[in-house]
Design an enzyme around this catalytic site. Sequence first.
Site, short mmCIF file in Angstrom:
data_model
loop_
_atom_site.label_atom_id
_atom_site.label_comp_id
_atom_site.label_asym_id
_atom_site.label_seq_id
_atom_site.Cartn_x
_atom_site.Cartn_y
_atom_site.Cartn_z
N ASN A 1 40.86 -25.86 -13.99
CA ASN A 1 39.76 -25.53 -13.08
C ASN A 1 39.42 -26.71 -12.18
OD1 ASN A 1 37.93 -23.62 -15.58
ND2 ASN A 1 39.48 -22.93 -14.13
N ASP B 1 32.65 -16.42 -18.67
CA ASP B 1 33.55 -16.01 -17.59
C ASP B 1 32.89 -14.98 -16.68
OD1 ASP B 1 35.88 -15.98 -16.15
OD2 ASP B 1 36.91 -14.57 -17.47
#
Length: 260
Positions: free
Chosen positions: A84, A35
């Site tokens: 996503n 991340d």
Amino acid sequence: MLKPFKAAVYAFYARRLRARLAGANLPRHVAMVMDGNRRWAREMGFEDAKIGHRYGAEHLDEVLGWCAEIGIDHVTVYVASVDNMRKRDSDEVDNLMRMIEEVVAERLSRPASPWRLHLAGRLDVLPDSTRHALKLAEEATRDDGARLHLTIAIGYDGRDEIVNAIRSMLEEEARAGHSVEDIAARLTADRIAGHLYTSGQPDPDLVIRTSGERRMSGFLLWQAAYSELHFCDVHWPGFRKIDFLRALRSYAARHRRFGA
């Protein structure tokens, strides 16, 4: 580039951390949520934050080297969720998929790579070119039994995985002619696990998430039920070897209870 003194101190500290792990109880399987690529790029002053995805993809190669060096033979990385793929800006998704094709899939396909690739997720949500590149890499690494194991979770959602596993199991049982009562009587966690994307692989011992977020975001919800968790404040492209070694040190110091 680190200044000479700072680089020397860093190298000394890394060696010291590594030495302290000698003989320690280390994870066999490490899973990582990579991340913070875009935030790292903004902090580094790049005008286009999407360039962080290239640095992030490049950095995976280095982190895999650390894992191989220390003897971790199973690694799972969370690349992109189903959300996503569906909700992010199309230009960003296209850029991320291009990095997966040009950096990750291409390097794993090289004969010198020690990693055998496994895929976890809904490949049908990926662009054709990305799906093709990953399948080629998976096929190219399939036959070498001595390889280390890398699972790329892409187009992935942990809840979808569990639902799909149960559906697959029920369909298999129905084809075999079993009744609902028979299926219910023989239903076990191990039977469901046999239909997960990661069937046949060990559950992760340690899950590392970078960028300071303290949540799982649907990652390996079934498999990580008893995993140790480590949250690191640095963004993925800035995740250093000493950060990795600190995560292993933290893991080695814990007494795993496996839900007890």
